[in-house]
Structures are given as C-alpha cells and as structure tokens.
Design a protein around this motif. Sequence first.
Motif, mmCIF file in Angstrom:
data_model
loop_
_atom_site.group_PDB
_atom_site.id
_atom_site.type_symbol
_atom_site.label_atom_id
_atom_site.label_comp_id
_atom_site.label_asym_id
_atom_site.label_seq_id
_atom_site.Cartn_x
_atom_site.Cartn_y
_atom_site.Cartn_z
ATOM 1 N N THR A 1 0.777 -21.274 -17.626
ATOM 2 C CA THR A 1 0.967 -20.004 -18.337
ATOM 3 C C THR A 1 1.839 -20.205 -19.568
ATOM 4 O O THR A 1 1.602 -19.595 -20.620
ATOM 5 N N THR B 1 2.060 -17.056 -11.569
ATOM 6 C CA THR B 1 0.856 -16.254 -11.776
ATOM 7 C C THR B 1 0.250 -15.899 -10.426
ATOM 8 O O THR B 1 0.059 -16.760 -9.571
ATOM 9 N N ASP C 1 -6.628 -18.168 -16.202
ATOM 10 C CA ASP C 1 -5.417 -18.884 -15.790
ATOM 11 C C ASP C 1 -5.334 -18.771 -14.267
ATOM 12 O O ASP C 1 -5.043 -17.703 -13.727
HETATM 13 MG MG LIG Z 1 1.200 -19.277 -14.269
#
Ligand SMILES: [Mg+2]
Length: 190
Positions: free
Chosen positions: A24, A47, A64
């Motif tokens: 990220t 995340t 992601d």
């Molecule tokens: Mg992440």
Amino acid sequence: MSDLKNQEQKIKLVILGLENAGKTSILDLLKQKTEVTLRKPPDMYPTKGVERRSLFQGKIMVWDLGGQEVYRNDYLANPESYFKEISFCYYVVDIQDYYRLAISTMYFMGVFNLIKRYSPDARIVLLFHKMDPDYNPSTRNLKEIFLEKIEPFMQNNDTSFMSYDTTIFDLNSIKTAFSKEVLQLAKLLD
Ligand SMILES: [Mg+2]
Ligand SMILES: Nc1nc2c(ncn2[C@@H]2O[C@H](COP(=O)(O)OP(=O)(O)OP(=O)(O)O)[C@@H](O)[C@H]2O)c(=O)[nH]1
C-alpha cells in the motif's frame, strides 16, 4: 490488445505479498505526483482484504490484495474471484524480513500457480522492496535466497519475469518499476 482490457476497458494489475511488505505504501507513493522526502516510513494500517483503486489516469485498475494470513488463505481458496483477467502481477518481497522469507516464497509459488492457471498471459514482476539506502544486511542477501528458490520453478514453467529493487525512500525506484512495465501498455490503449 483488446484481450488485455476487461469489461471496463481497464487493465487489471494485482499487487500481492505478505502483510507489512509495503504494497500500500508503494501505491500511495505512485499516486502522488510530487517528490517527497521521507525521513521515516509512514504509519500504515493493514489492508483489509482487497482495495481497488485506479492509477495512471484511470487506465489501470489496481487490486491491492492485503497480505494478512486470513486474506491470503481466502485468495488461494477462491482463486476465481481474484486471479482472472490479470495483465500484471506485482509480487512484493520485504528484503528486510528474514524470518518470513520462507513463507513469502511459499505464498509466491501458490500465487504463481494460480496466475498461470487463470491469467496465463499476465506479466510477472517481482519487487525486492525496502532496499533502503542505509540498509546493510548482516546476513545473506534475501533477494538472492528468494531468487535461488524460485528460479528453477519459473524455468520449469517456462515463464519469464522482471525484478526491481525498490524503496519508499527513492521514489524513482518505484516509478521505474511501474513505468517500464505498465506505461507503455497504457499508451497503447490510448
Ligand atoms: Mg496494505
Ligand atoms: N524501511 C522501509 N519501510 C517501508 C518501506 N515501504 C513500506 N514500509 C513500511 O512498512 C510497513 C507496512 O507497509 P504497508 O504498505 O502497510 O504494507 P502492506 O504490504 O500494504 O501490508 P498489508 O496491507 O497488511 O498487506 C509500514 O510501516 C511502512 O511505512 C520501505 O521501502 N522501507
């Protein structure tokens, strides 16, 4: 090139790796246009599952894929939901995380098998990340160890890949890893 587009006419790029690898952070840096000088790595939240965002003027849809174990298990158990219609697969290895290199290698093999099955034409790019300017490995270079493990496996599958050394302390290292691979393709879709 039409086979590279998904229904929304966007190229799908996935970025995977273990939790804390820096996925990220890499995307956050790519998104901002100006150079920043980081003194220390920014605080980040893990995340939760998949976060989708667009990059490069909306031409690329980035998935992601959060790397915590619970999510990794889900991706591997439900590959049809994640691994179809991928044009680019970026796999991020934290070269400062000695203790989890073996897990990362295993995860990569699992991901690779599913990419070959569901998106056989995807371009595979390895990022050896956290190659900070002041990082001085006391043990053997983790990049070499990772490559030694996966290279025979990739050769058996007749698959080529590219790799880049990256760090958030050098925005150029990150830009290069993406622009060399992705931007040319994005231009073709203009
Ligand atoms: Mg992440
Ligand atoms: N030293 C160093 N730290 C970094 C670098 N890139 C990211 N970090 C730090 O690594 C930690 C994890 O970064 P994230 O970007 O959240 O990692 P992630 O791969 O997205 O993690 P998950 O979302 O849990 O899968 C954060 O504290 C970042 O500041 C880097 O190049 N060098």
